[in-house]
Design a protein around this motif. Structure first.
Motif, mmCIF file in Angstrom:
data_model
loop_
_atom_site.group_PDB
_atom_site.id
_atom_site.type_symbol
_atom_site.label_atom_id
_atom_site.label_comp_id
_atom_site.label_asym_id
_atom_site.label_seq_id
_atom_site.Cartn_x
_atom_site.Cartn_y
_atom_site.Cartn_z
ATOM 1 N N TYR B 96 1.855 7.759 27.581
ATOM 2 C CA TYR B 96 3.255 8.027 27.267
ATOM 3 C C TYR B 96 4.164 7.286 28.242
ATOM 4 O O TYR B 96 3.876 7.180 29.434
ATOM 5 N N LYS B 126 2.717 16.427 18.204
ATOM 6 C CA LYS B 126 3.592 17.586 18.087
ATOM 7 C C LYS B 126 2.923 18.800 18.719
ATOM 8 O O LYS B 126 3.564 19.588 19.424
ATOM 9 N N LYS B 127 1.615 18.919 18.474
ATOM 10 C CA LYS B 127 0.862 20.013 19.063
ATOM 11 C C LYS B 127 0.865 19.941 20.589
ATOM 12 O O LYS B 127 0.733 20.947 21.276
ATOM 13 N N GLN B 128 0.995 18.723 21.105
ATOM 14 C CA GLN B 128 1.048 18.541 22.558
ATOM 15 C C GLN B 128 2.452 18.737 23.111
ATOM 16 O O GLN B 128 2.712 18.444 24.274
ATOM 17 N N GLY B 129 3.368 19.137 22.236
ATOM 18 C CA GLY B 129 4.726 19.408 22.698
ATOM 19 C C GLY B 129 5.677 18.230 22.619
ATOM 20 O O GLY B 129 6.793 18.272 23.122
ATOM 21 N N LYS B 130 5.236 17.156 21.963
ATOM 22 C CA LYS B 130 6.128 16.003 21.798
ATOM 23 C C LYS B 130 6.963 16.170 20.535
ATOM 24 O O LYS B 130 6.686 17.005 19.682
ATOM 25 N N LYS B 131 7.982 15.311 20.462
ATOM 26 C CA LYS B 131 8.819 15.323 19.246
ATOM 27 C C LYS B 131 8.763 13.955 18.569
ATOM 28 O O LYS B 131 9.671 13.142 18.715
ATOM 29 N N ASN B 184 14.004 12.174 19.824
ATOM 30 C CA ASN B 184 12.570 12.055 19.580
ATOM 31 C C ASN B 184 11.955 11.271 20.738
ATOM 32 O O ASN B 184 12.421 10.186 21.058
ATOM 33 N N ASP B 185 10.929 11.865 21.356
ATOM 34 C CA ASP B 185 10.375 11.179 22.524
ATOM 35 C C ASP B 185 9.181 10.279 22.200
ATOM 36 O O ASP B 185 8.616 9.631 23.080
#
Lengths: 308, 449
Positions: B96, B126-131, B184-185
């Motif tokens: 990332y 998304k499950k890892q907390g990303k957007k 969105n990251d």
């Protein structure tokens, strides 16, 4: 994508890389002036394997080659190539007339995910429409997102109707509808799309059997052909695919797609040799006209760099 | 089920070496020809096989093997070590960016599964907390944009598209602005499938790369690819300097030699694998596990991980004890099915167990969709019947069960047969799994000879 290429030149250019890879090596080998010995055979074996023909079929082909070289008392390595070609053409050739078609016809297009089923259907529809036949398409891939939209775009391009339901609906119901539409519209040929499925998923293969049964039951007067679409980049799994699909629904022929890349598509030789399923068409591009009837001589000629 | 066939091939080869007290060069050469053919049959590229075999050969004729008392095992050990060396020994995740958004480009041939993978990857992040944002840059294939939109919608992820009239470079660029404005990251860019020899379309990818400077360029490769995998991987890598590979359709029965080829040719890690039809069917690729799978030790680590995610540990332990003692009742059968159902498809799970030959699975023929019917049938049995399956030899009992479960007697017969086959298999397993230490299966380098 716009450049208009002739039928043959497209095949040739599509197979150029294939030729470069396989043929130049064969020529290097055979012009080397060496003797016909184990090294030569081993290298030929490797070259065939590199073309995705597979160990099993390659071994058989080499055995046949050895036998003929011995029987015909060949001494010149250069003649070995002609015999090798001969053997492969022989394997690929199908006694029957490939594309004689009895009407009305139903084509079921099957295959694993991503081989180019929907694109092939678009091109196939175009071929038959040009022949003056009345073509109808069935959007039987109700699983993959936007697959229905994709076939509808092709329907528009070619100018043929598409029978469809919503995404997620029962593919058997779509085919049922399409059969009745084909009957009432007196279509000559109904081409049914199906969802891509890996051949080891039993439930999906069962579904395919069901869809096939519907055609058999509801449209007995039609001549059904089940066509397996195979990606030319596929390796040895292609044989297993053909075997498994053949178990679920008799496969009458193959469309070999994506032959315009560097892939050799040699797996069809193994499939024909092991299962007797002939190649009917080849896909050589993304354009609407990039579908050609398969010709064993041309295919092998191109494979061995002998196209004029 | 990748690689099982290769596994059995190699095992067969090395069985021949087993009886030998000492190996001579000829023995090794013969074995290596078998290894070579097995790898070729698994679609590993010829160039790769050749080099691999050379390495193993030169190590195998060395004194460490020749003077060993178990030369066959020594050779296998070398094959394993070289395989692991080739595949890489640890899994690698997405890198990332420190300055979001992290930009990820998916590239590859037509039909490799890029669009589906874009969705799976988005779901995973998304499950890892990303957007994550999915950007639709395939303007060529009919309905490709729509496909990405539908996939995004299903996963409740945002998607960005500008129709099929704009250039993919412009769309990629605009998607970055969109991501910034919408916080969105991660941006996952779905590009059109293309041939690696299509100069024009390859240039387009180069231009996208120049324009957005992606953090990751991932080549999506169909696990069923044959010899051509090296050409494809080589060209994409040469033109784009990819950062990694995603292997798709690994849930088929392909031997998956393409994984070896691609890794060898590019030196880039395989980061993820697509393992099923559902949009959640993605996993981090474990090269070491793949290598051990090749040698028939099965993918036990993956199995344990999966089991830990979804199984009640106590129950699992009890069950495995029963397996070992071979006291296996219909209740256990049902229990096991319910547990397993949570983990995913049964055939996937079975394929991870070491020593399981796919041919063995075929006779059992487990179909996930039949599960609920089986459940109904077992629940229609009396307690005695479940604990003592021998009672079911009585056909009036079978008839009653069929009536009770709303199925046919043939269905009941089939379940009983499956159960019996399951019992048989348990017996075979229990031989293989003699020392299970609390959830941690030992993985010795030990083959059954």
């Amino acid at each position: 994508m716009e450049d208009k290429q002739g039928f043959f030149s497209k095949l040739v250019s599509g197979l150029t890389k294939t030729r470069d890879n396989v043929a130049s090596k064969i020529d290097d080998l055979l012009n080397f002036g060496g003797a016909i010995d184990d090294d030569l055979y081993e290298e030929l074996e490797e070259i065939l394997i590199m073309a995705d023909i597979g160990v099993k079929s390659t071994t058989k082909i080499i055995e046949m080659l050895k036998k003929r070289v011995k029987e015909e008392k060949i001494k010149d390595p250069k003649q070995v190539k002609a015999i090798l070609k001969d053997i492969i053409i022989d394997i690929l050739s199908d006694g029957s007339d490939n594309n004689s078609m009895e009407l009305p016809a139903v084509y079921m297009i099957v295959g694993v995910n991503g081989v180019g089923k929907t694109t092939s259907i678009g091109k196939l529809a175009n071929v038959y429409k040009k022949e003056g036949l009345k073509v109808l398409l069935a959007a039987g891939d109700t699983f993959r997102a936007a697959a229905i939209d994709q076939i509808c775009v092709w329907g528009n391009r070619v100018g043929v109707d598409v029978i469809k339901q919503q995404e997620g609906s029962d593919p058997a119901a779509v085919v049922y509808d399409a059969v009745y539409a084909a009957k009432s519209r007196k279509s000559d040929i109904l081409i049914c799309d199906t969802a891509g499925r890996l051949h080891n998923k039993k439930n999906l293969m069962d579904e395919l059997e069901k869809v096939n049964r519907i055609v058999d039951r509801e449209y007995p007067e039609s001549h059904k052909q089940t066509i397996l679409v195979l990606d030319a980049t596929t390796g040895q799994n292609g044989v297993i695919q053909a075997k498994e699909f053949k178990k679920a629904c008799d496969i009458d022929g193959i469309i070999l797609t994506k032959l315009d890349g560097t892939a050799k598509g040699g797996i069809v030789i193994a499939i024909k040799e092991e299962l007797g399923i002939p190649v009917r068409y080849i896909g050589v591009g993304e354009g609407i006209d990039d579908l050609q009837e398969f010709n064993a001589n041309d295919f092998v000629d191109a494979l061995f760099n002998d196209v004029k | 089920m990748a690689f099982e066939n290769l596994t059995s091939k190699l095992q067969e080869t090395f069985k021949k070496l087993k009886g030998k007290g000492k190996l001579n060069e000829k023995d090794v050469k013969e074995a290596m020809r078998e290894v070579k053919l097995a790898l070729l049959e698994a679609d590993v590229n010829y160039r790769v096989v050749k080099e691999f075999v050379n390495k193993v050969t030169s190590r195998s004729v060395g004194s460490e093997v020749m003077e060993s008392l178990t030369p066959g095992q020594q050779v296998i050990k070398i094959v394993n070590e070289e395989l692991v060396a080739l595949m890489g020994d640890s899994s690698e995740e997405i890198k990332y960016s420190k300055t979001p958004p992290t930009k990820i480009m998916l590239v590859g041939l037509q039909g490799a599964g890029k669009t589906t993978m874009a969705g799976k990857l988005g779901q995973y992040m998304k499950k890892q907390g990303k957007k994550p944002l999915l950007a639709a840059c395939d303007v060529y294939r009919p309905a490709a944009i729509k496909q990405l939109q539908v996939v995004a919608e299903k996963l409740d992820l945002p998607s960005f598209s500008m129709g099929d009239k704009k250039s993919p470079v412009d769309i990629a660029k605009a998607s970055m602005n969109f991501a910034e404005n919408n916080k969105n990251d991660v941006v996952i860019i779905d590009t059109a499938g293309r041939l690696h020899i299509d100069e024009h379309l390859m240039d387009e990818l180069i231009n996208i790369k120049k324009e957005i400077n992606p953090d990751e360029i991932l080549l999506v490769v169909d696990a069923m690819t044959g010899q051509d995998a090296v050409n494809v991987a080589e060209s994409f890598n040469e033109k784009l300097n990819i950062t990694g590979v995603i292997l798709t359709k690994l849930d088929g029965d392909t031997r998956g030699g393409a994984a070896l080829s691609v890794r060898y040719i590019t030196g880039k890690p395989i980061k993820f694998a697509g393992i099923g039809e559902k949009l959640t069917d993605i996993e981090v690729f474990h090269p070491d596990r793949m290598a051990s799978r090749i040698l028939g030790m099965g993918d036990v680590l993956s199995l344990i991980e999966k089991a830990q995610e979804s199984i009640d540990e106590k129950k699992a332990l009890e069950l495995s004890k029963k397996m070992l003692k071979q006291e296996f009742t219909f209740d256990d059968f049902l229990e096991q099915m319910q547990q397993v159902k949570k983990m995913g498809s049964i055939s996937d799970i079975m394929s991870m167990i070491p020593g399981i030959d796919p041919a063995m699975l075929k006779g059992v023929n487990i179909d996930d969709s039949d599960l609920s019917r089986v459940e109904a049938i077992i629940k229609s049995m009396t307690k005695d019947e479940r604990n003592n399956p021998a009672l079911l030899k009585n056909s009036s009992r079978r008839k009653r069960i069929a009536r009770g479960s709303g199925t046919k007697i043939q269905d009941v017969n089939r379940v009983i047969k499956q159960f019996e086959q399951g019992q048989k298999m348990m017996k075979q397993f229990s031989g293989m799994m003699k020392n299970p230490k609390k959830g941690k299966l030992k993985l010795p380098f030990q083959l059954p000879f």
